[in-house]
Design a protein around this motif. Structure first.
Motif, PDB file in Angstrom:
ATOM      1  N   GLU A 100       0.713  -1.135   0.035  1.00 29.52           N
ATOM      2  CA  GLU A 100      -0.015  -0.105   0.064  1.00 29.52           C
ATOM      3  C   GLU A 100       0.860   1.183   0.160  1.00 29.52           C
ATOM      4  N   PRO A 153       3.619   3.730  -1.310  1.00 34.94           N
ATOM      5  CA  PRO A 153       4.228   4.346  -2.555  1.00 34.94           C
ATOM      6  C   PRO A 153       5.584   3.929  -2.881  1.00 34.94           C
ATOM      7  N   THR A 181       4.418   5.881  -7.718  1.00 31.98           N
ATOM      8  CA  THR A 181       3.997   5.487  -9.142  1.00 31.98           C
ATOM      9  C   THR A 181       2.471   5.512  -9.392  1.00 31.98           C
ATOM     10  N   GLY A 182       1.618   5.623  -8.362  1.00 30.14           N
ATOM     11  CA  GLY A 182       0.348   5.399  -8.404  1.00 30.14           C
ATOM     12  C   GLY A 182      -0.389   4.089  -8.958  1.00 30.14           C
ATOM     13  N   THR A 183       0.798   3.039  -8.648  1.00 33.84           N
ATOM     14  CA  THR A 183       0.416   1.541  -9.580  1.00 33.84           C
ATOM     15  C   THR A 183       0.723   0.789  -8.137  1.00 33.84           C
ATOM     16  N   THR A 184       0.322  -0.701  -8.561  1.00 33.48           N
ATOM     17  CA  THR A 184       0.526  -1.683  -7.493  1.00 33.48           C
ATOM     18  C   THR A 184       1.870  -1.836  -7.231  1.00 33.48           C
ATOM     19  N   VAL A 185       2.304  -1.985  -5.855  1.00 27.04           N
ATOM     20  CA  VAL A 185       3.540  -2.513  -5.538  1.00 27.04           C
ATOM     21  C   VAL A 185       3.857  -3.897  -5.110  1.00 27.04           C
ATOM     22  N   ASP A 186       4.676  -4.470  -5.717  1.00 23.34           N
ATOM     23  CA  ASP A 186       5.042  -5.827  -5.267  1.00 23.34           C
ATOM     24  C   ASP A 186       6.000  -5.923  -4.412  1.00 23.34           C
ATOM     25  N   SER A 189       7.605  -1.591  -8.799  1.00 24.05           N
ATOM     26  CA  SER A 189       6.378  -1.015  -9.248  1.00 24.05           C
ATOM     27  C   SER A 189       6.847  -0.222 -10.715  1.00 24.05           C
ATOM     28  N   ALA A 190       6.201  -0.483 -11.716  1.00 23.49           N
ATOM     29  CA  ALA A 190       5.971   0.513 -12.811  1.00 23.49           C
ATOM     30  C   ALA A 190       7.555   1.016 -13.261  1.00 23.49           C
TER      31      ALA A 190
END
Length: 211
Positions: free
Chosen positions: A109, A111, A116-121, A133-134
């Motif tokens: 959850e 950043p 990046t505003g996208t999902t983080v693994d 992420s991204a």
């Protein structure tokens, strides 16, 4: 909770300058003093004048990377941000330190880097989290009540370099802190300009008549 750094600059525009502790924008931070160093209380006062919690100030080391001094600033409320730049290929390492915790539940959850505003693994790597992420990746380490993070563009900095830079992150010596912080003006610490003199201490973002 992690927040966006207020003071980060477009690092791709960093000029090629000489290294060393002084007025240069890109510096090699020495562990040992090159000149008489202010005492720790004076250094902490300089950090606090910028809005930084002295206990959240960190430095790191990575071969070929040097501190971009103008990137040093506040992250979130009183956390720390700084960037390191490579002369060889203009790659950049972003160092962020803020209060809080990173767990298996919260890691996806939070950043990554500047967000990046996208999902983080998230993958556990020893006592650290390796996060992707991204097109960016990051190492995050819990240090007491705060988290130290080092991030970079995946194509520019490989994972081994990123891991080593994260492991090398440490609280600065007096010499490192003196070099890291902007010099005092006229013998006094630089005042942080985004906080109003009264009120709840929230940033003053009001735009004047001049725009």
């Amino acid at each position: 909770m992690f927040r966006t750094a207020r003071t980060l600059l477009p690092l791709a525009l960093l000029p090629l300058l000489l290294t060393g502790c002084g007025n240069e924008k890109v510096v090699a931070v020495p562990r040992e003093p090159l000149a008489p160093t202010p005492d720790r209380a004076q250094l902490h006062a300089r950090a606090e004048a910028l809005g930084l919690a002295p206990g959240l100030v960190y430095v790191t080391e990575s071969p070929g990377f040097e501190l971009a001094r103008q990137s040093v600033g506040v992250y979130g409320d009183d956390g720390f941000s700084a960037a390191y730049w490579s002369r060889r290929n203009s790659a950049q390492l972003l160092l962020l330190v803020d209060r809080g915790a990173m767990t298996a539940e919260t890691c996806p959850e939070q950043p990554l880097g500047q967000g990046t505003g996208t999902t983080v693994d998230c993958v556990r790597d020893g006592d650290a989290w390796y996060r992707t992420s991204a097109g960016q990746h990051e190492y995050a380490l819990q240090r007491g009540g705060h988290v130290v993070r080092i991030s970079a563009v995946t194509a520019a900095v490989d994972r081994d370099v990123l891991r080593a830079a994260a492991r090398a992150a440490h609280r600065p010596t007096d010499a490192e802190l003196a070099c890291l912080l902007p010099p005092p003006r006229d013998g006094t610490p630089v005042e942080r300009g985004d906080l109003p003199p009264v009120g709840d201490g929230a940033p003053d973002n009001e735009v004047g008549a001049s725009g």
